[in-house]
Design a protein around this motif. Sequence first.
Motif, PDB file in Angstrom:
ATOM      1  N   LYS A   7       0.962  -1.125   0.009  1.00 36.19           N
ATOM      2  CA  LYS A   7       0.006  -0.008  -0.073  1.00 36.19           C
ATOM      3  C   LYS A   7       0.913   1.151   0.066  1.00 36.19           C
ATOM      4  O   LYS A   7       1.783   1.522   0.805  1.00 36.19           O
ATOM      5  N   GLY A  10      -0.453   8.701   0.154  1.00 33.59           N
ATOM      6  CA  GLY A  10      -0.540   9.846  -0.248  1.00 33.59           C
ATOM      7  C   GLY A  10       0.785  10.431  -0.725  1.00 33.59           C
ATOM      8  O   GLY A  10       1.107  11.066  -2.016  1.00 33.59           O
ATOM      9  N   SER A  11       1.561  10.557   0.255  1.00 29.68           N
ATOM     10  CA  SER A  11       3.123  11.300   0.194  1.00 29.68           C
ATOM     11  C   SER A  11       3.966  10.528  -0.604  1.00 29.68           C
ATOM     12  O   SER A  11       4.814  10.986  -1.437  1.00 29.68           O
ATOM     13  N   THR A 174       5.250   4.477   3.418  1.00 30.83           N
ATOM     14  CA  THR A 174       4.579   5.836   3.911  1.00 30.83           C
ATOM     15  C   THR A 174       5.817   6.779   3.716  1.00 30.83           C
ATOM     16  O   THR A 174       6.868   6.433   3.136  1.00 30.83           O
ATOM     17  N   ASP A 175       5.753   8.040   4.491  1.00 27.80           N
ATOM     18  CA  ASP A 175       6.876   8.951   4.523  1.00 27.80           C
ATOM     19  C   ASP A 175       7.866   8.891   5.410  1.00 27.80           C
ATOM     20  O   ASP A 175       8.561   9.943   5.608  1.00 27.80           O
ATOM     21  N   VAL A 176       7.751   8.008   6.453  1.00 21.58           N
ATOM     22  CA  VAL A 176       8.638   7.603   7.526  1.00 21.58           C
ATOM     23  C   VAL A 176       9.138   6.333   7.589  1.00 21.58           C
ATOM     24  O   VAL A 176       8.470   5.441   6.980  1.00 21.58           O
ATOM     25  N   GLY A 178       8.932   4.030   9.689  1.00 25.97           N
ATOM     26  CA  GLY A 178       8.219   2.910  10.380  1.00 25.97           C
ATOM     27  C   GLY A 178       7.393   3.538  11.425  1.00 25.97           C
ATOM     28  O   GLY A 178       7.118   4.659  11.430  1.00 25.97           O
ATOM     29  N   VAL A 179       7.004   2.700  12.493  1.00 27.65           N
ATOM     30  CA  VAL A 179       6.176   3.320  13.506  1.00 27.65           C
ATOM     31  C   VAL A 179       7.411   3.645  14.433  1.00 27.65           C
ATOM     32  O   VAL A 179       8.275   3.018  14.792  1.00 27.65           O
ATOM     33  N   PHE A 180       7.188   5.020  14.834  1.00 26.55           N
ATOM     34  CA  PHE A 180       8.252   5.583  15.957  1.00 26.55           C
ATOM     35  C   PHE A 180       7.869   5.568  17.180  1.00 26.55           C
ATOM     36  O   PHE A 180       6.352   5.560  17.605  1.00 26.55           O
ATOM     37  N   ALA A 182       7.343   8.069  18.996  1.00 23.93           N
ATOM     38  CA  ALA A 182       6.333   9.077  18.813  1.00 23.93           C
ATOM     39  C   ALA A 182       6.442   9.700  17.350  1.00 23.93           C
ATOM     40  O   ALA A 182       7.219   9.227  16.671  1.00 23.93           O
ATOM     41  N   ASP A 183       5.315  10.708  17.139  1.00 22.58           N
ATOM     42  CA  ASP A 183       5.396  11.231  15.783  1.00 22.58           C
ATOM     43  C   ASP A 183       6.809  12.214  15.767  1.00 22.58           C
ATOM     44  O   ASP A 183       6.898  12.957  16.223  1.00 22.58           O
ATOM     45  N   PRO A 184       7.450  11.587  14.473  1.00 22.25           N
ATOM     46  CA  PRO A 184       8.713  12.359  14.432  1.00 22.25           C
ATOM     47  C   PRO A 184       8.613  13.662  13.899  1.00 22.25           C
ATOM     48  O   PRO A 184       9.591  14.474  14.060  1.00 22.25           O
ATOM     49  N   ARG A 185       7.552  14.225  13.670  1.00 25.26           N
ATOM     50  CA  ARG A 185       7.205  15.687  13.340  1.00 25.26           C
ATOM     51  C   ARG A 185       7.190  16.430  14.615  1.00 25.26           C
ATOM     52  O   ARG A 185       7.275  17.435  14.573  1.00 25.26           O
ATOM     53  N   ALA A 209      -1.786   8.157  16.853  1.00 29.70           N
ATOM     54  CA  ALA A 209      -0.482   7.958  16.028  1.00 29.70           C
ATOM     55  C   ALA A 209      -1.077   7.452  14.683  1.00 29.70           C
ATOM     56  O   ALA A 209      -1.182   6.278  14.232  1.00 29.70           O
ATOM     57  N   LYS A 210      -1.257   8.643  13.615  1.00 25.19           N
ATOM     58  CA  LYS A 210      -2.219   8.341  12.479  1.00 25.19           C
ATOM     59  C   LYS A 210      -1.280   7.322  11.306  1.00 25.19           C
ATOM     60  O   LYS A 210      -1.826   7.050  10.313  1.00 25.19           O
ATOM     61  N   VAL A 211       0.013   6.945  11.762  1.00 19.77           N
ATOM     62  CA  VAL A 211       0.622   6.253  10.680  1.00 19.77           C
ATOM     63  C   VAL A 211       0.215   4.951  10.496  1.00 19.77           C
ATOM     64  O   VAL A 211       0.172   4.404   9.182  1.00 19.77           O
TER      65      VAL A 211
HETATM   66  P1  ADP Z   1       0.251   8.119   4.304  1.00 19.61           P
HETATM   67  O1  ADP Z   1      -0.058   9.158   3.394  1.00 19.61           O
HETATM   68  O2  ADP Z   1       1.693   7.243   3.772  1.00 19.61           O
HETATM   69  O3  ADP Z   1      -0.864   7.272   4.586  1.00 19.61           O
HETATM   70  P2  ADP Z   1      -0.036   9.373   6.862  1.00 19.61           P
HETATM   71  O4  ADP Z   1       0.293  10.848   7.070  1.00 19.61           O
HETATM   72  O5  ADP Z   1      -1.301   8.991   7.137  1.00 19.61           O
HETATM   73  O6  ADP Z   1       1.086   8.770   5.685  1.00 19.61           O
HETATM   74  O7  ADP Z   1       0.835   8.726   8.228  1.00 19.61           O
HETATM   75  C1  ADP Z   1       2.308   8.930   8.134  1.00 19.61           C
HETATM   76  C2  ADP Z   1       2.760  10.101   9.251  1.00 19.61           C
HETATM   77  O8  ADP Z   1       2.138   9.475  10.438  1.00 19.61           O
HETATM   78  C3  ADP Z   1       4.040  10.146   9.329  1.00 19.61           C
HETATM   79  O9  ADP Z   1       4.458  11.362   8.544  1.00 19.61           O
HETATM   80  C4  ADP Z   1       3.836  10.839  10.845  1.00 19.61           C
HETATM   81  O10 ADP Z   1       3.965  12.358  11.022  1.00 19.61           O
HETATM   82  C5  ADP Z   1       2.623  10.549  11.644  1.00 19.61           C
HETATM   83  N1  ADP Z   1       2.948   9.612  12.866  1.00 19.61           N
HETATM   84  C6  ADP Z   1       2.270  10.014  13.821  1.00 19.61           C
HETATM   85  N2  ADP Z   1       2.708   9.292  14.807  1.00 19.61           N
HETATM   86  C7  ADP Z   1       3.512   8.523  14.073  1.00 19.61           C
HETATM   87  C8  ADP Z   1       4.236   7.361  14.753  1.00 19.61           C
HETATM   88  N3  ADP Z   1       4.316   6.997  16.034  1.00 19.61           N
HETATM   89  N4  ADP Z   1       5.250   6.811  14.032  1.00 19.61           N
HETATM   90  C9  ADP Z   1       5.553   7.201  12.777  1.00 19.61           C
HETATM   91  N5  ADP Z   1       4.575   8.269  12.279  1.00 19.61           N
HETATM   92  C10 ADP Z   1       3.796   8.936  13.113  1.00 19.61           C
END
Ligand code: ADP
Length: 428
Positions: A7, A10-11, A174-176, A178-180, A182-185, A209-211
């Motif tokens: 999958k 969007g990014s 996705t754009d990171v 993996g799962v971190f 906390a949100d790396p942003r 954590a919307k990842v």
């Molecule tokens: P996609 O467009 O690939 O579905 P999303 O924007 O839905 O991407 O999810 C990826 C984003 O989730 C990351 O850029 C990050 O800012 C955010 N995020 C929030 N919490 C976490 C976490 N614990 N680990 C990784 N990313 C996280």
Amino acid sequence: MSLIVQKFGGSSVADAASIKRVARRIVHAKRAGNDVVVVVSAMGDTTDELLELANQVSDGPPARELDMLLTAGERISMSLLAMAIADLGADARSYTGSQAGLITDGAHGAARIVGVSPGRIQEAIADGAIPIVAGFQGVSHDTKDVTTLGRGGSDTTAVALAVALNASVCEIYTDVDGVFSADPRIVPAARKVPFITYEEMLELAAVGAKVLHVRCVEYARRGDLPIHVRSSFSTHEGTFVLSPEAIATAIAEGRAMEQPIISGAAADVNDAKITVIGVPDKPGEAAAIFRALADASINVDMIVQNVSAAATGRTDVTFTCAQGASATAKKALEAQRAVIGFEALLVDDQIAKVSLVGAGMRSNPGVSATFFTALADANINVQMISTSEIRISVVTTVADASRAVQALHTAFGLDADGEAVVYGGTGR
Ligand code: ADP
Ligand code: ASP
Ligand code: MG
């Protein structure tokens, strides 16, 4: 030969160059000898832009038409991706959610998948083609209308298809990396979590954590399907979301380390807090309040009831719900004001829910003490508290939320030495 569902968010398909990059990656996986099924999200911030457009032409866009509009975003990316793959000499065929057999209930904007009949996808695989499925959408058998699964729902399309096709893994690109923790942003020192259980991931996804979309994790747990969350911008191994048994095996085989006590912290700024003031302190009052909310289909999260004032025999009841539901909740309670007998209602949507998640909380004393000390040292006021076996959540002001996540991350020793990489996206 193994079947992989990939999958791309969007990014990862934000522009033509990204689509071509992703196409190369897909063809590479196919030529390595796998059957590959692809699920794709709308390009970049397309879904947000379509929503804004809808709100410009209408004060209250009908839910059916909104779904029809939003599903167009994924149609654009699926067909462009199929074209880019064809250019590389491979056979790719795009399908809408409906064509791919994603059957949902009729709840526009938040539809649930009730069945998957991926006949056409299986035919394409048998022909040696790469099916590209539009994420986030399905069709209701009852209403015959097109539906969407809720924001971030492409993850759930991918996992549901992977379970139905008996895939060996669902890769979420996705754009990171993996799962971190906390949100790396929000927390640049966040560290990648190599392995996480379905249970912990469910809690993390549910608290902001919307990842990953919460429902995709529920689906994967039920189907015992491994999810691999990774970046489409790098070749690094990402995070494996697995059962505790599978993680124990990985540890025994030396592929994984012992699991940490705490897996991560998160903040959610999409909730509202409603206080029902001056509720008579007698049996049946809480029941009347929450019955009114249930009848209006409001999901209530945290609940607090204050001690009643002896002089008045009245008390305050506070609860949280999704911000988007607060107007409906207020209306439902106002309609029952005479029956419940409360004095006033207060709505505050400038709140955040800040949470800490970790399976190790079950067996390690002192987690709460460290949690509340960290917030106190950062001078952050706590308005409400709720816990599960593996989670502590508090309500703070929106302004304090990022600082609270940072403070908890540091207090629990989660800070990494380096900075986490965010490859793209706008974080919307
Ligand atoms: P996609 O467009 O690939 O579905 P999303 O924007 O839905 O991407 O999810 C990826 C984003 O989730 C990351 O850029 C990050 O800012 C955010 N995020 C929030 N919490 C976490 C976490 N614990 N680990 C990784 N990313 C996280
Ligand atoms: N495009 C949809 C959204 O932005 C679905 C998704 O990206 O998963 O929410
Ligand atoms: Mg997403």
